[in-house]
Design a protein around this motif. Sequence first.
Motif, PDB file in Angstrom:
ATOM      1  N   PHE A 288       0.827  -1.209   0.000  1.00  0.00           N
ATOM      2  CA  PHE A 288       0.000   0.000   0.000  1.00  0.00           C
ATOM      3  C   PHE A 288       0.857   1.252   0.000  1.00  0.00           C
ATOM      4  N   ASP A 289       0.244   2.339  -0.455  1.00  0.00           N
ATOM      5  CA  ASP A 289       0.867   3.653  -0.571  1.00  0.00           C
ATOM      6  C   ASP A 289       0.560   4.429   0.713  1.00  0.00           C
ATOM      7  N   PHE A 290       1.603   4.913   1.403  1.00  0.00           N
ATOM      8  CA  PHE A 290       1.402   5.633   2.659  1.00  0.00           C
ATOM      9  C   PHE A 290       0.595   6.917   2.475  1.00  0.00           C
ATOM     10  N   TYR A 291       0.759   7.582   1.313  1.00  0.00           N
ATOM     11  CA  TYR A 291       0.103   8.871   1.113  1.00  0.00           C
ATOM     12  C   TYR A 291      -1.234   8.759   0.387  1.00  0.00           C
ATOM     13  N   ASN A 292      -1.422   7.703  -0.360  1.00  0.00           N
ATOM     14  CA  ASN A 292      -2.676   7.509  -1.071  1.00  0.00           C
ATOM     15  C   ASN A 292      -3.173   6.108  -0.767  1.00  0.00           C
ATOM     16  N   ARG A 293      -4.031   5.989   0.218  1.00  0.00           N
ATOM     17  CA  ARG A 293      -4.463   4.668   0.677  1.00  0.00           C
ATOM     18  C   ARG A 293      -5.341   3.953  -0.352  1.00  0.00           C
ATOM     19  N   GLY A 294      -5.730   4.679  -1.413  1.00  0.00           N
ATOM     20  CA  GLY A 294      -6.484   4.035  -2.484  1.00  0.00           C
ATOM     21  C   GLY A 294      -5.607   3.176  -3.374  1.00  0.00           C
ATOM     22  N   ASN A 295      -4.281   3.419  -3.329  1.00  0.00           N
ATOM     23  CA  ASN A 295      -3.341   2.615  -4.118  1.00  0.00           C
ATOM     24  C   ASN A 295      -3.016   1.339  -3.351  1.00  0.00           C
ATOM     25  N   ILE A 296      -3.747   0.283  -3.649  1.00  0.00           N
ATOM     26  CA  ILE A 296      -3.583  -0.997  -2.956  1.00  0.00           C
ATOM     27  C   ILE A 296      -3.261  -2.085  -3.971  1.00  0.00           C
ATOM     28  N   ASN A 297      -2.261  -2.897  -3.655  1.00  0.00           N
ATOM     29  CA  ASN A 297      -1.894  -4.031  -4.492  1.00  0.00           C
ATOM     30  C   ASN A 297      -1.712  -5.254  -3.609  1.00  0.00           C
ATOM     31  N   ILE A 298      -1.979  -6.426  -4.173  1.00  0.00           N
ATOM     32  CA  ILE A 298      -1.682  -7.678  -3.473  1.00  0.00           C
ATOM     33  C   ILE A 298      -0.723  -8.480  -4.349  1.00  0.00           C
ATOM     34  N   PHE A 299       0.370  -8.912  -3.747  1.00  0.00           N
ATOM     35  CA  PHE A 299       1.329  -9.737  -4.469  1.00  0.00           C
ATOM     36  C   PHE A 299       1.157 -11.190  -4.032  1.00  0.00           C
ATOM     37  N   LEU A 300       0.931 -12.061  -5.008  1.00  0.00           N
ATOM     38  CA  LEU A 300       0.782 -13.496  -4.754  1.00  0.00           C
ATOM     39  C   LEU A 300       2.155 -14.145  -4.890  1.00  0.00           C
ATOM     40  N   LYS A 301       2.717 -14.593  -3.782  1.00  0.00           N
ATOM     41  CA  LYS A 301       4.088 -15.121  -3.783  1.00  0.00           C
ATOM     42  C   LYS A 301       4.231 -16.346  -4.685  1.00  0.00           C
ATOM     43  N   ASN A 302       3.331 -17.300  -4.560  1.00  0.00           N
ATOM     44  CA  ASN A 302       3.452 -18.555  -5.303  1.00  0.00           C
ATOM     45  C   ASN A 302       3.338 -18.351  -6.814  1.00  0.00           C
ATOM     46  N   LYS A 303       2.537 -17.370  -7.219  1.00  0.00           N
ATOM     47  CA  LYS A 303       2.339 -17.111  -8.644  1.00  0.00           C
ATOM     48  C   LYS A 303       3.234 -15.998  -9.166  1.00  0.00           C
ATOM     49  N   ASN A 304       3.948 -15.315  -8.239  1.00  0.00           N
ATOM     50  CA  ASN A 304       4.812 -14.182  -8.614  1.00  0.00           C
ATOM     51  C   ASN A 304       4.014 -13.177  -9.460  1.00  0.00           C
ATOM     52  N   LYS A 305       2.879 -12.767  -8.904  1.00  0.00           N
ATOM     53  CA  LYS A 305       1.922 -11.973  -9.672  1.00  0.00           C
ATOM     54  C   LYS A 305       1.308 -10.892  -8.798  1.00  0.00           C
ATOM     55  N   VAL A 306       1.069  -9.726  -9.394  1.00  0.00           N
ATOM     56  CA  VAL A 306       0.444  -8.593  -8.686  1.00  0.00           C
ATOM     57  C   VAL A 306      -1.018  -8.499  -9.080  1.00  0.00           C
ATOM     58  N   ILE A 307      -1.884  -8.307  -8.080  1.00  0.00           N
ATOM     59  CA  ILE A 307      -3.299  -8.011  -8.307  1.00  0.00           C
ATOM     60  C   ILE A 307      -3.541  -6.581  -7.858  1.00  0.00           C
ATOM     61  N   SER A 308      -4.036  -5.748  -8.770  1.00  0.00           N
ATOM     62  CA  SER A 308      -4.296  -4.356  -8.419  1.00  0.00           C
ATOM     63  C   SER A 308      -5.736  -3.937  -8.664  1.00  0.00           C
ATOM     64  N   LYS A 309      -6.526  -4.840  -9.223  1.00  0.00           N
ATOM     65  CA  LYS A 309      -7.953  -4.579  -9.426  1.00  0.00           C
ATOM     66  C   LYS A 309      -8.767  -5.559  -8.598  1.00  0.00           C
TER      67      LYS A 309
END
Length: 311
Positions: A288-309
């Motif tokens: 997450f972004d400290f200044y813009n809490r709307g910027n949220i991402n989840i990183f899936l370790k096993n798939k080495n993939k970012v989810i941002s939507k």
Amino acid sequence: MKTKIQLLILLLFSINSFAHKDKFVLENYGNVKVYMRTGFNYSDLDKIKIIGKLSEKLSKNLNYKDTILIEYIQDYTNVLTDDLYLLEYNNSNFKLVNGLEETNSLQTNNTGLSVRIYANKIKILDILKFVEYLIYNKEETNNYLTKREIKLNNYEDKQVLETLIYEATDKSLIEKIISKESILIKNLINEKFVVKSEEYYGIEIYWKNDKFIFEYKLFDEDQYQLHELKDYYYCIPVNINEILVFTDESSFYFINGNKEKNIKLNKIKNGNNVPIGIIDLDNKILIFDFYNRGNINIFLKNKNKVISKFN
């Protein structure tokens, strides 16, 4: 799902509110004096220490015993429209420590050499080349000092707010020094410098031959290399065995201790220069972004993939 994540981040902020304080380095390495100021734990904090150690070795090789000052203000918000370098003979006092206003600078102390930098980032080899040039060309260096227009930007909209006249080394000389190869420096950088170490096991970082090397330490067993990079922006340990290594504001590598490599560059939503915050959730990392809490991402370790939507 996104609402639950935002509530989690809000709880985190209420427990441990974000407060910004500048980071400083002020160290001596023999006859070399190093000062740096920046905003966050960027990799340049490690680079300046390596520069200090190597500059001491360089001065010993060239039999230079007087003081060498390396003074660096990291322009991490890009306030200046251009980098500033000031190579000076017969003055090893601070000049940039109070900003770009000349009236704030200390008077010349008539001794030593100085490399002063006001830039977004530095390269270790470039600064070592400046030190070598100064030692070889002491008496000539000040002939290349010139008055330059320094344009200051507004952090928010990048509009020019002010133009200062400041002393700097001619850009053509800076480019000439950087472009020249140095056999002496090439031999010096064969040494391995510790950036991040672990007592028993975990990911360690070294610098050697102008590369950052990421290795895994496992007690008394042989260490093995995980990855190497020419440069990086900053890194955030996830746990003892995992690390996020950012190459710019929105690109990162996930590196863990596995010998079987699956390392690729990932992208996230991030709109500023402030290092991101993370929460380790076992097989996921909440970013997450400290200044813009709307910027949220989840990183899936096993798939080495970012989810941002999120639905």
